[in-house]
Design an enzyme around this catalytic site. Structure first.
Site, mmCIF file in Angstrom:
data_model
loop_
_atom_site.group_PDB
_atom_site.id
_atom_site.type_symbol
_atom_site.label_atom_id
_atom_site.label_comp_id
_atom_site.label_asym_id
_atom_site.label_seq_id
_atom_site.Cartn_x
_atom_site.Cartn_y
_atom_site.Cartn_z
ATOM 1 N N ASP A 135 7.667 3.505 2.674
ATOM 2 C CA ASP A 135 8.415 2.301 3.022
ATOM 3 C C ASP A 135 8.089 1.132 2.109
ATOM 4 O OD1 ASP A 135 5.948 2.481 4.406
ATOM 5 O OD2 ASP A 135 6.603 1.109 5.954
ATOM 6 N N ASP A 136 6.841 1.098 1.609
ATOM 7 C CA ASP A 136 6.492 0.098 0.603
ATOM 8 C C ASP A 136 7.346 0.297 -0.654
ATOM 9 O OD1 ASP A 136 4.008 1.106 2.147
ATOM 10 O OD2 ASP A 136 3.393 -0.897 1.506
ATOM 11 N N ASP B 77 0.851 -1.196 0.000
ATOM 12 C CA ASP B 77 0.000 0.000 0.000
ATOM 13 C C ASP B 77 0.886 1.245 0.000
ATOM 14 O OD1 ASP B 77 -0.798 0.549 3.533
ATOM 15 O OD2 ASP B 77 0.961 -0.393 2.623
ATOM 16 N N HIS C 143 9.711 0.535 7.788
ATOM 17 C CA HIS C 143 9.127 -0.737 8.215
ATOM 18 C C HIS C 143 9.156 -1.829 7.135
ATOM 19 C CE1 HIS C 143 7.764 1.576 11.651
ATOM 20 N NE2 HIS C 143 7.123 2.415 10.852
ATOM 21 N N ASP C 144 8.588 -1.553 5.971
ATOM 22 C CA ASP C 144 8.333 -2.611 4.997
ATOM 23 C C ASP C 144 9.585 -3.298 4.435
ATOM 24 O OD1 ASP C 144 5.474 -0.800 3.706
ATOM 25 O OD2 ASP C 144 5.652 -2.198 5.381
HETATM 26 O O1 RIB Z 1 2.697 0.446 10.613
HETATM 27 C C1 RIB Z 1 3.558 0.522 9.506
HETATM 28 C C2 RIB Z 1 2.914 -0.050 8.294
HETATM 29 O O2 RIB Z 1 1.747 0.681 7.969
HETATM 30 C C3 RIB Z 1 3.797 0.042 7.037
HETATM 31 O O3 RIB Z 1 3.492 -1.031 6.187
HETATM 32 C C4 RIB Z 1 3.370 1.325 6.413
HETATM 33 O O4 RIB Z 1 3.583 1.354 5.002
HETATM 34 C C5 RIB Z 1 1.905 1.292 6.701
HETATM 35 O O5 RIB Z 1 1.282 0.478 5.716
HETATM 36 CA CA CA Z 2 2.894 -0.588 3.905
#
Ligand code: RIB
Ligand code: CA
Length: 322
Positions: free
Chosen positions: A27-28, A23, A248-249
């Site tokens: 970070d994606d 999504d 994160h991703d």
């Molecule tokens: O909580 C972090 C996650 O939520 C990550 O995947 C960020 O892209 C959002 O989707």
């Molecule tokens: Ca994400």
């Protein structure tokens, strides 16, 4: 310093075959670049999350176009299984890509939807890793329609949840909060599951130094990601008071492509569906001592990241593809 993974975690290693469900979001996008450079990225599916489905699908297409990713983009669920849709405009902007200067879009999404391509591809391709990094709605729908996917997959390496503090609440992380019912389907599927929760992913630090390193690569992809980092930091500072966060991703991709960079311990993990304050919380049973695997655990919980090596891998991928 590489961290010893638990052998049983059984991640893929270099040139693993992946499907990324995402999504975008900053970070994606970074995770897609890593997957493209270090693995065989077979397909990209999108799910409503950081922004509505149409926006995150556009952002996935922009990322594929800018970084030369030839995998097709397959739109999926616009809303969770049960809950009302929720987005994260306060963090990622209304478009999900706020702050980025993006080129005119030439890529178009596939007519084949996410659930269809997940089922068809997982049944056709041996040794595939599924790497979800948004709400787990598409994955849950595919598993409900085709339970055999759980044993056909090499594994599911997801970003979501936390063994500690949340981000969109004291104990809830965004992806799981948006669709807890979907998370329960995935956690109960019987697939080999690697978890990149916030307790792991906050170790991949997002700060102005990351933006500087990305901009110094001096290619369009590096500049786009740098702009996204600065916009993300500006909004996080405005909303939460502190200028920082986690990338994160990418951790969910690195757990497969670079197994030596993420240490896991096998744990029992459940998701709270009915709590007033805790609905969407991932409950990670850590009563066994650190490093002692629970033989009945349903999840390999990622707990330690080699941040330096992870950052090197990201900058290498952006320099090569951007
Ligand atoms: O909580 C972090 C996650 O939520 C990550 O995947 C960020 O892209 C959002 O989707
Ligand atoms: Ca994400």
């Amino acid at each position: 310093m590489a961290v010893e993974t638990v052998p049983g975690a059984g991640a893929g290693g270099p040139r693993s075959r992946l499907i990324v469900d995402c999504d975008p979001g900053l970070d994606d996008a970074a995770a897609l670049v890593l997957a493209h450079h270090f693995a065989d990225l077979v397909a990209i599916t999108t799910v409503g999350g950081n922004a509505p489905l149409s926006e995150v699908t556009t952002n996935a297409l922009v990322t594929a176009q800018v970084f030369g990713i030839d995998a097709e983009v397959h739109p999926g669920a616009a809303r969770p299984l049960v809950a009302e849709p929720r987005h994260a405009a306060e963090i990622h902007g209304a478009s999900g890509f706020e702050g980025a200067t993006v080129p005119p879009l030439t890529r178009t999404a596939s007519e084949v939807g996410a659930v269809e391509v997940l089922i068809e591809t997982i049944r056709a391709v041996e040794g595939l890793w599924l790497v979800p990094m948004g709400p787990l709605t598409n994955v849950a729908l595919a598993l409900r329609q085709a339970p055999d996917l759980a044993r056909r997959l090499a594994g599911i390496s997801f970003m979501g949840g936390s063994a500690g503090a949340g981000n969109h609440g004291p104990v809830v992380e965004f992806n799981i909060m948006v669709d807890p019912e979907a998370a329960a389907v995935v956690l109960g599927s019987g697939a080999r599951i690697l978890m990149a929760g916030l307790d792991l992913t906050r170790q991949f630090v997002v700060d102005d130094g990351l933006a500087d390193s990305l901009r110094a690569i001096a290619n369009p992809g590096g500049a786009m990601l740098a702009d996204l980092v600065v916009g993300y930091l500006d909004r996080v500072e405005a909303v939460r008071g502190a200028r920082g966060g986690g990338l994160h991703d990418p951790c969910a991709v690195l757990a497969v492509t670079h197994p030596g960079l993420v240490a896991h311990t096998r744990r029992q993990v459940g998701v709270e569906l009915t709590g007033t304050l805790t609905r969407g919380m991932t409950v990670v049973d850590q009563r066994l001592p650190p490093g002692m695997d629970d033989p009945d655990g349903n999840v390999w919980h990622g707990h330690t990241l080699d941040h330096g090596a992870a950052l090197d891998a990201l900058l290498t991928a952006v320099a090569a593809c951007g």
